[in-house]
Design a protein around this motif. Structure first.
Motif, mmCIF file in Angstrom:
data_model
loop_
_atom_site.group_PDB
_atom_site.id
_atom_site.type_symbol
_atom_site.label_atom_id
_atom_site.label_comp_id
_atom_site.label_asym_id
_atom_site.label_seq_id
_atom_site.Cartn_x
_atom_site.Cartn_y
_atom_site.Cartn_z
ATOM 1 N N UNK A 164 -5.000 -37.438 -81.562
ATOM 2 C CA UNK A 164 -5.725 -36.672 -82.582
ATOM 3 C C UNK A 164 -6.753 -35.705 -81.992
ATOM 4 N N UNK A 165 -6.245 -34.709 -81.275
ATOM 5 C CA UNK A 165 -7.123 -33.718 -80.652
ATOM 6 C C UNK A 165 -6.404 -32.364 -80.643
ATOM 7 N N UNK A 166 -7.156 -31.265 -80.782
ATOM 8 C CA UNK A 166 -6.495 -29.937 -80.764
ATOM 9 C C UNK A 166 -5.733 -29.643 -79.468
ATOM 10 N N UNK A 226 -11.665 -20.488 -74.871
ATOM 11 C CA UNK A 226 -12.413 -21.179 -75.927
ATOM 12 C C UNK A 226 -13.217 -20.206 -76.778
ATOM 13 N N UNK A 227 -13.794 -19.194 -76.131
ATOM 14 C CA UNK A 227 -14.642 -18.252 -76.880
ATOM 15 C C UNK A 227 -13.799 -17.372 -77.802
ATOM 16 N N UNK A 228 -12.544 -17.128 -77.424
ATOM 17 C CA UNK A 228 -11.690 -16.252 -78.246
ATOM 18 C C UNK A 228 -10.833 -17.025 -79.257
ATOM 19 N N UNK A 229 -10.751 -18.348 -79.088
ATOM 20 C CA UNK A 229 -9.828 -19.133 -79.922
ATOM 21 C C UNK A 229 -10.336 -19.243 -81.356
ATOM 22 N N UNK A 230 -9.412 -19.403 -82.323
ATOM 23 C CA UNK A 230 -9.847 -19.677 -83.700
ATOM 24 C C UNK A 230 -10.567 -21.034 -83.746
ATOM 25 N N UNK A 231 -11.408 -21.210 -84.761
ATOM 26 C CA UNK A 231 -12.291 -22.383 -84.829
ATOM 27 C C UNK A 231 -11.539 -23.699 -84.619
ATOM 28 N N UNK A 256 -9.683 -27.202 -77.770
ATOM 29 C CA UNK A 256 -8.543 -27.298 -76.834
ATOM 30 C C UNK A 256 -8.976 -27.031 -75.400
ATOM 31 N N UNK A 257 -9.987 -26.161 -75.276
ATOM 32 C CA UNK A 257 -10.301 -25.614 -73.948
ATOM 33 C C UNK A 257 -11.535 -26.263 -73.318
#
Ligand SMILES: NC(=O)c1ccc[n+]([C@@H]2O[C@H](COP(=O)([O-])OP(=O)(O)OC[C@H]3O[C@@H](n4cnc5c(N)ncnc54)[C@H](O)[C@@H]3O)[C@@H](O)[C@H]2O)c1
Length: 365
Positions: free
Chosen positions: A247-249, A350-355, A360-361
């Motif tokens: 259960x993790x992105x 991580x900074x560019x990823x959707x919320x 994930x990063x």
């Protein structure tokens, strides 16, 4: 020593072949009469082409076949020192088998499961001697794939682990110890190889751009072509299993994969996949950026598994090179790019990823 095998399907017959070819007497059985009756002919049919190619002598084929003894019931496996089950992938089926075996085997006989997705501890639970239970996770096809993950649950006896590992090694396999965690090493650490490719796909990159970037970085096959080869449905089930368990992105089930399965574009078995029937074209100008992104997430998943304990960095590297055919393991990737570059790449992703995908990063502390 005698080896027992229960289940004579794809994996069980392959595992029986591995030990029989190495000179062990193998006692093997299956609940289905037809599976027992056809096992020797299926094994001969698997080996005949190797004899025809000159890769195996007729004598070696006959010796392997003469080491395989099909017996009517699991109880007939009692002379074995190590019994490996490769039956139905359900907890009740595996627990029932081991419970019935315990009634007729010596206390030190090792019970090994070839499960891909169940907890070894859960399979051992309720047995008289749970300490004798461990995982021997072979890969498909078992005779060809070198890797075996040796899985200990918290209560597994050290002597049982050593003996199971040694017997499997002497049968020609590379045995990597790993913890009783979902996906063990390979099925878990492989997730970002596919997942990050699917993220790129959802961001608008073409399958050809993604796969050709990995080919240019030295990979034998791109992630989307590998999904095509194995089957999008199999990949989806494996990812969903990890997502349910952990259960993790990092195990996010991408819509692009779900849509592929819903459309019946399963890859080789349906004739249409992400790339199939096409092949990847030439790499795009930013191929190195794409490859670094996928490699950074491979390195990160391996770092998380290492931080959880029970496995070594060398073991993870070796497992992924043998089990996933990667040209370099995740820790070799980090050494090649430098840890700082991996950290910077993950931070930028991580900074560019959707919320919903940002975590994930994140890296382990
Ligand atoms: N196929 C793979 O790629 C792969 C890879 C690694 C591990 N595994 C694991 O190996 C196991 C077997 O998978 P498979 O692909 O060989 O399956 P399979 O369906 O090809 O073979 C299973 C065999 O077990 C027999 N069987 C079922 N229940 C039984 C019972 N209670 N007692 C005796 N025999 C029984 C069936 O008759 C069948 O012949 C599963 O746990 C699976 O998760 C599969």
């Amino acid at each position: 020593m005698i080896i027992g095998v229960v289940g004579l399907g794809t994996m069980g017959l392959g595992i029986a072949q591995v030990f029989a070819a190495a000179g062990y007497k193998v006692l093997a059985t299956d609940a289905v009469e037809a599976a027992r009756a056809t096992a020797p002919t299926r094994l001969r049919a698997a080996l005949d082409p190797r004899v025809a190619k000159g890769a195996l002598s007729q004598d070696a084929l006959e010796a392997t076949l003469s080491n395989l003894h099909i017996v009517p019931t699991p109880q007939d496996l009692s002379p074995a020192a190590l019994i490996i089950e490769a039956i139905l992938e359900t907890l009740p089926a595996k627990q029932a088998l081991f419970t019935s075996l315990e009634a007729c085997i010596a206390p030190q006989t090792i019970l090994a499961t070839n499960t891909s997705s169940l907890s070894v501890a859960a399979i051992a639970q309720g047995l008289k001697h749970p300490e004798r239970v461990l995982g021997l996770h072979f890969f498909n096809p078992a005779p060809a794939m070198k890797l075996v993950e040796l899985v200990a649950h918290a209560g597994t006896n050290a002597a049982a682990l050593t003996l199971a590992g040694t017997l499997t090694q002497t049968a020609g396999k590379t045995v990597i110890p790993c913890p009783d965690r979902p996906g063990f090493i390979v099925n878990r650490c492989a997730r970002p190889f596919y997942g990050e490719a699917l993220a790129l796909l959802e961001e608008g990159r073409t399958p050809s751009d993604i796969d050709s970037s990995m080919l240019a970085a030295g990979y034998k096959i791109g992630p989307l072509s590998l999904i095509d080869l194995i089957g999008a449905d199999i990949n989806l089930a494996a990812t969903q299993g990890l997502q349910t368990a952990l259960n993790h992105p990092r195990y996010h089930v991408f819509d692009a994969l779900k849509a592929q399965v819903a459309a019946g574009h399963l890859g080789r078995k349906s004739g249409q996949g992400f790339l199939l029937p096409a092949q990847p074209g030439p790499p795009p100008p930013d191929a190195a950026v794409i490859a670094l992104r996928i490699e950074a997430t491979l390195a990160n998943e391996a770092a998380w598994l290492l931080a959880e304990g029970g496995v070594s960095a060398e073991g993870i590297d070796q497992a992924l090179k043998l089990g996933l055919n990667l040209p370099r393991g995740p820790f070799e990737i980090t050494a090649q790019h430098t840890a700082d570059k991996i950290t910077a790449t993950l931070a930028e992703l991580g900074s560019k990823a959707p919320a919903h995908l940002k975590s994930r990063y994140l890296q382990p502390a």
